[in-house]
Scaffold this motif. Structure first.
Motif, PDB file in Angstrom:
ATOM      1  N   GLN A  10     -25.949 -53.186 -22.691  1.00  0.00           N
ATOM      2  CA  GLN A  10     -25.197 -52.012 -23.130  1.00  0.00           C
ATOM      3  C   GLN A  10     -25.117 -51.968 -24.654  1.00  0.00           C
ATOM      4  N   TRP A  58     -19.833 -58.710 -16.177  1.00  0.00           N
ATOM      5  CA  TRP A  58     -18.789 -57.801 -15.683  1.00  0.00           C
ATOM      6  C   TRP A  58     -18.128 -58.521 -14.515  1.00  0.00           C
ATOM      7  N   THR A  62     -23.566 -57.056 -13.709  1.00  0.00           N
ATOM      8  CA  THR A  62     -23.214 -55.643 -13.702  1.00  0.00           C
ATOM      9  C   THR A  62     -23.600 -55.019 -12.363  1.00  0.00           C
ATOM     10  N   THR A 214     -23.637 -47.357 -14.915  1.00  0.00           N
ATOM     11  CA  THR A 214     -24.130 -48.518 -14.171  1.00  0.00           C
ATOM     12  C   THR A 214     -23.927 -48.377 -12.670  1.00  0.00           C
ATOM     13  N   HIS A 238     -13.652 -50.849 -11.675  1.00  0.00           N
ATOM     14  CA  HIS A 238     -14.432 -51.832 -12.419  1.00  0.00           C
ATOM     15  C   HIS A 238     -14.039 -51.932 -13.890  1.00  0.00           C
ATOM     16  N   CYS A 240     -14.834 -49.884 -16.210  1.00  0.00           N
ATOM     17  CA  CYS A 240     -15.911 -49.405 -17.070  1.00  0.00           C
ATOM     18  C   CYS A 240     -15.426 -48.189 -17.849  1.00  0.00           C
TER      19      CYS A 240
END
Length: 320
Positions: A10, A58, A62, A214, A238, A240
């Motif tokens: 990222q 993550w 991910t 993602t 998550h 995000c």
């Protein structure tokens, strides 16, 4: 030997490490190709002797990398190695990722992680791990690449002592597992519900949110346009926020607004993270590039970077 390195990045941290690993493997005589996850296919893996898999942390890998591994056909014992970049919590990644790789017929012969800067809306700017990955990290990644390229033929010839042992299931793994379980049990994103103002959106000129989700939750080509796990909003747990960070027009925000969320983070210390980094530093696993007193507790990321886009994906450079 031919090596394929598949990575997702990222902020550019994992990309930088992936390319350094490739340089190291080439210095050992290997032919190495490096591809982004979105450009990778299972068919291309057939042409290589060893596969490298890397992503940011993550909790573990991910969602897009996890999905790629989950659908992977049996690799029939082909060698692989895994790597990641992360902030303060790297401990859960390999205990989850390595068994998943093994379950799909890959034999992990090595794994390695590197610290990297963190760019999330409410996190401090600069973060505890600001400055990573630096030149020393790159040198270590090159050494890891050489090691993998040199060890694979020896392991194939029978020297299994060169295979890295399974990661330790120590207290830090379980501590991170508890932290992540608590976060994932939350029914919504703790930063707020993500919403999109179509009147501000630059689509079709801009597709950054759709290209970089993602979870694959965004499809602006559909009628009606799809945004988020709810179709018209996103409250996925998550944590995000990448679409919001990348939007150049400010068409994506949270409810309540992300700046309100960030204001609530001013002065907030992450004591669990600090303790883990202190322990890692004492064990010579973490090199602190900025002292704790210079961490931006009073300047959460989106307050330090108030203009849109909040974050711009760094361009690839020849030096990487």
């Amino acid at each position: 030997m031919k090596i394929l390195i598949i990575y997702y990045s990222q902020s550019g941290n994992t990309r930088k490490i992936a390319k350094a690993i490739a340089r190291g493997a080439r210095s050992a005589g290997a032919v190495v190709d490096v591809v982004k996850l979105k450009d990778a296919s299972y068919q291309m893996m057939d042409d290589y002797d060893m596969i490298g898999i890397g992503s940011p942390v993550w909790k573990a890998d991910t969602p897009n990398m996890h999905g790629f591994i989950d659908k992977m056909p049996d690799q029939k014992g082909k060698h692989c190695f895994a790597f990641n970049t992360h902030g303060a919590l790297p401990y859960l990644y390999f205990p989850i990722v390595l068994p998943n790789l093994k379950n799909h017929g890959l034999l992990p012969i090595g794994y390695r992680d590197w610290y990297g800067n963190v760019t999330m809306p409410g996190m401090p700017k600069p973060y505890y791990t600001y400055g990573h990955p630096d030149a020393q990290d790159v040198m270590e990644a090159e050494a890891f690449g050489r090691e993998m390229a040199e060890n694979s033929p020896k392991i194939a010839a029978g020297d299994t002592s060169l295979i890295y042992p399974d990661p330790e299931m120590d207290d830090k793994v379980f501590q991170q597992a508890m932290i992540c379980s608590n976060m994932l049990l939350c029914p919504t994103n703790p930063q707020g519900t993500f919403i999109r103002d179509a009147s501000k959106c630059l689509y079709p000129k801009c597709t950054k949110c759709m290209d970089n989700c993602t979870m694959g939750y965004i499809d602006l080509t559909k009628t009606p346009q799809k945004f988020g796990n709810r179709g018209d909003r996103c409250d996925d747990c998550h944590e995000c926020s990448f679409c919001l960070m990348l939007c150049p027009a400010g068409a994506i925000d949270t409810d309540p607004p992300i700046l309100e969320h960030a204001k609530g983070c001013i002065g907030k210390r992450h004591l669990t993270f600090e303790k883990m980094l202190d322990d890692a530093e004492k064990a010579s696993k973490f090199r602190r590039l900025i002292p704790v007193e210079e961490v931006g507790f009073n300047t959460p990321y989106v307050i330090a970077h108030p203009r849109h886009p909040y974050f711009v994906i760094p361009k690839e450079t020849d030096e990487e």
